[in-house]
Design a protein around this motif. Sequence first.
Motif, PDB file in Angstrom:
ATOM      1  N   GLY A 145       4.858   1.056   5.645  1.00  0.00           N
ATOM      2  CA  GLY A 145       4.432   0.107   6.667  1.00  0.00           C
ATOM      3  C   GLY A 145       4.927  -1.279   6.297  1.00  0.00           C
ATOM      4  O   GLY A 145       5.401  -1.508   5.177  1.00  0.00           O
ATOM      5  N   ALA A 146       4.826  -2.203   7.244  1.00  0.00           N
ATOM      6  CA  ALA A 146       5.268  -3.570   6.974  1.00  0.00           C
ATOM      7  C   ALA A 146       4.384  -4.222   5.923  1.00  0.00           C
ATOM      8  O   ALA A 146       3.163  -4.027   5.912  1.00  0.00           O
ATOM      9  CB  ALA A 146       5.239  -4.382   8.265  1.00  0.00           C
ATOM     10  N   ARG A 147       4.994  -4.994   5.030  1.00  0.00           N
ATOM     11  CA  ARG A 147       4.280  -5.696   3.964  1.00  0.00           C
ATOM     12  C   ARG A 147       4.323  -7.190   4.256  1.00  0.00           C
ATOM     13  O   ARG A 147       5.369  -7.822   4.158  1.00  0.00           O
ATOM     14  CB  ARG A 147       4.931  -5.400   2.608  1.00  0.00           C
ATOM     15  CG  ARG A 147       5.055  -3.907   2.307  1.00  0.00           C
ATOM     16  CD  ARG A 147       3.709  -3.240   2.198  1.00  0.00           C
ATOM     17  NE  ARG A 147       3.823  -1.806   2.007  1.00  0.00           N
ATOM     18  CZ  ARG A 147       2.828  -1.033   1.569  1.00  0.00           C
ATOM     19  NH1 ARG A 147       1.654  -1.572   1.297  1.00  0.00           N
ATOM     20  NH2 ARG A 147       3.006   0.265   1.430  1.00  0.00           N
ATOM     21  N   SER A 148       3.176  -7.733   4.631  1.00  0.00           N
ATOM     22  CA  SER A 148       3.137  -9.106   5.121  1.00  0.00           C
ATOM     23  C   SER A 148       2.811 -10.140   4.059  1.00  0.00           C
ATOM     24  O   SER A 148       2.873 -11.336   4.330  1.00  0.00           O
ATOM     25  CB  SER A 148       2.106  -9.226   6.256  1.00  0.00           C
ATOM     26  OG  SER A 148       0.817  -8.827   5.799  1.00  0.00           O
ATOM     27  N   ASP A 149       2.479  -9.710   2.838  1.00  0.00           N
ATOM     28  CA  ASP A 149       2.141 -10.683   1.793  1.00  0.00           C
ATOM     29  C   ASP A 149       2.659 -10.196   0.443  1.00  0.00           C
ATOM     30  O   ASP A 149       3.088  -9.046   0.291  1.00  0.00           O
ATOM     31  CB  ASP A 149       0.626 -10.919   1.737  1.00  0.00           C
ATOM     32  CG  ASP A 149      -0.159  -9.630   1.506  1.00  0.00           C
ATOM     33  OD1 ASP A 149      -0.045  -9.036   0.418  1.00  0.00           O
ATOM     34  OD2 ASP A 149      -0.882  -9.215   2.436  1.00  0.00           O
ATOM     35  N   THR A 150       2.597 -11.097  -0.533  1.00  0.00           N
ATOM     36  CA  THR A 150       3.155 -10.810  -1.856  1.00  0.00           C
ATOM     37  C   THR A 150       2.475  -9.632  -2.529  1.00  0.00           C
ATOM     38  O   THR A 150       3.123  -8.788  -3.157  1.00  0.00           O
ATOM     39  CB  THR A 150       3.048 -12.058  -2.749  1.00  0.00           C
ATOM     40  OG1 THR A 150       3.740 -13.138  -2.122  1.00  0.00           O
ATOM     41  CG2 THR A 150       3.650 -11.799  -4.119  1.00  0.00           C
ATOM     42  N   GLY A 151       1.149  -9.549  -2.402  1.00  0.00           N
ATOM     43  CA  GLY A 151       0.410  -8.469  -3.059  1.00  0.00           C
ATOM     44  C   GLY A 151       0.827  -7.098  -2.584  1.00  0.00           C
ATOM     45  O   GLY A 151       1.054  -6.187  -3.393  1.00  0.00           O
TER      46      GLY A 151
END
Length: 220
Positions: A199-205
Amino acid sequence: MNIPAHAPLHLLHTATVGTLATHARQPEGFPYPSVLPFAPDARHRPTILVSRLAEHTHNLHTDPRAGFLAVDAPDGDVLGGQRVTLLGRFEPVGSSPELARRYLRYHPDAERYLMLGDFTFWIMEVERLRYIGGFGAMGWLDGAELDPLPPLAVSEEDALIAEFGRRLSGAGGVELLGVDRYGADLKRNGVRHRFAFDGARSDTGTLHAALEVCIERHAD
């Protein structure tokens, strides 16, 4: 329209060469196709490196509208494989250190062309695209639909490549070429692979977590 999620985007990171169709100057108006290597930029747009003397370069200066075809058919079955046709405009861009560094990760042999001083980077601004992924999986998308999320900053991608690229190289001899919010581009034994996130990864974590999974899968 029945297109698997992010399939056109992943295909643009899997293919290493594409077919560029420009408008011929002579004979005027005819499509002029040419095959050449490309690399996806942070927004997944094709980036090409072309000689100022090339026929398609002259064509683009006259009319920047173009078509660009990328295909993934590893078993040779083109009709059963994936392909995406992009429609848009190519624009020349300056050879910044960041752009050259990214392109050379994907095509290291291109360094000799950059040294000649005759080659220029061009990036396609995609307006429409048609994806075909086999029977029943096809359709049109607007260029903005390819990726609605903001791209990773150059500094963020560089930091991820420095950290996880070192670990991948040590674990399985895999080279990390690029990272985006949907996957990672890898090279092993000279062959490029796309590791698609789930899935899309929207943040650094979440990006770090996805790359940890990538390392686990390629640590053999």
